[in-house]
Design a protein around this motif. Sequence first.
Motif, mmCIF file in Angstrom:
data_model
loop_
_atom_site.group_PDB
_atom_site.id
_atom_site.type_symbol
_atom_site.label_atom_id
_atom_site.label_comp_id
_atom_site.label_asym_id
_atom_site.label_seq_id
_atom_site.Cartn_x
_atom_site.Cartn_y
_atom_site.Cartn_z
ATOM 1 N N ALA A 135 0.829 -1.210 0.000
ATOM 2 C CA ALA A 135 0.000 0.000 0.000
ATOM 3 C C ALA A 135 0.863 1.259 0.000
ATOM 4 O O ALA A 135 0.539 2.245 -0.668
ATOM 5 N N GLU A 166 -3.529 -4.596 -5.935
ATOM 6 C CA GLU A 166 -2.429 -5.306 -5.290
ATOM 7 C C GLU A 166 -1.506 -5.958 -6.319
ATOM 8 O O GLU A 166 -0.311 -6.117 -6.072
ATOM 9 N N LYS A 225 1.674 -3.949 -7.084
ATOM 10 C CA LYS A 225 2.566 -3.535 -6.005
ATOM 11 C C LYS A 225 4.042 -3.639 -6.407
ATOM 12 O O LYS A 225 4.868 -2.824 -5.992
ATOM 13 N N ILE A 256 -7.076 1.277 -2.885
ATOM 14 C CA ILE A 256 -5.947 0.749 -2.121
ATOM 15 C C ILE A 256 -6.375 0.388 -0.702
ATOM 16 O O ILE A 256 -6.052 -0.681 -0.183
ATOM 17 N N LEU A 289 -6.797 -3.586 2.179
ATOM 18 C CA LEU A 289 -6.044 -3.791 3.421
ATOM 19 C C LEU A 289 -6.945 -4.394 4.492
ATOM 20 O O LEU A 289 -8.165 -4.257 4.454
ATOM 21 N N MET A 300 -4.159 1.676 6.438
ATOM 22 C CA MET A 300 -4.177 2.704 5.404
ATOM 23 C C MET A 300 -3.647 4.025 5.954
ATOM 24 O O MET A 300 -2.919 4.753 5.268
#
Length: 433
Positions: free
Chosen positions: A27, A172, A175, A243, A247, A253
């Motif tokens: 993230a 993701e 990333k 994003i 999580l 975050m």
Amino acid sequence: MSPVTGARLPLLPESKEAARPATVSGAVFNVATSIIGAGIMSLPAAMKVLGVIPAFVLILVIAFLAEISVEFLMRFTRSGETTTYAGVMRESFGPLGAVAAQLCVVITNLGCLIMYLIIIGDVLSGNQPEGEVHLGILQQWFGIQWWNSREFALLVTLVFVMLPLVLFRHVESLKFSSAISTLLAVAFVTICSVLAIVALVEGKTQTPRLFPRLDHNTSFFDLFTAVPVIVTAYTFHFNVHPIGFELAKPSDMTTAVRIALILCAVIYFSIGLFGYLLFGDSTQSDILINFDQSSDSAVGSLLNILVRLTYAFHVMLAFPLLNFSLRANVDEFFFPKKPLLATDTKRFVILTLLLLVFSYVAAIAVPDIWYIFQFMGSTSAVCLAFVFPGSIVLRDSHGISTRRDKIIALVMVILAVATSVIAISNNIYKFFG
């Protein structure tokens, strides 16, 4: 930020893969890549206009306000029944609020993607700002050929680099490309720093102005034209929800945003200062154009090439991340009742290709990133970053705003609107004056 049951998640189909939570480190890289983008290119030009000290203060202040505005967005999202920026605006201001958010995301992200392609075109095939010819790397190596023209070089880059990355259906999944992109941005700043320090030691740099110079060519109101550039450089709010909802915990975050903002503030000030040191008053709106100059040594020439290539590859890898939220919002705007985009391959591919083609055509038609920065920073970007989050707090549809929240939100909105109006008015006056 955890998903709300039954909420519409753009581009996140219900699958075992989507159920696995993303990592905080992933993230951080995705947020940092969303922030850095093309904004870093015009920071030296903004510092040339503002002076070192006001630019430094503005970089810190806008970073601080960006963190607060993201916290506002996340808090109201968790209190409601939505998982998108447009959804939060709909809960506060109805359908018109949702449409306003979607349009601003589309304008901001599309503008950023166009700027990315302009930067890549500047690096590979050069540019001619104000009639001054700057050759691209391919032209310096092979001479001016039809195959290293701006149009052809960008087309090859889109097909063989961008297209495979924009076809990923989960944030993701990006990333690793985002991590590489962030590291390339750091490498870019490092090389610029080395070049500036060497030039400083050799006495080849100009003394940077600590404060703005106001004379018959530059008025006080001209300073406000640099503010939208820094605002745009910190506008990443369109990716907060995609994003954040991948999580496991809301606090993850918050941590990712804070780390990313600190990293980006350091990068922004470093490139602004060292870029300004290197080129002084000749600093272009896209500083990469300045690096086409020949050097006195082979090492200097190599570093000039490396500094351009590292950032060109950075924006290539950052491109799919902004395209992700752009595509999601365009789909949500035009097809609100259709199945999730990730589950409809035909619609997914067609929409992806249309956005790529439009970005390509616009990048060929518009050669200068400074004008796009000023337009977005004074309109859509400032709305997404400050006006909309502040307005959500003032509206307080869930009854969770404190008195302190409302005071901060009011100040945020007033400052954002005032600086944008001054910047827009000044640009209109200079255009017709």
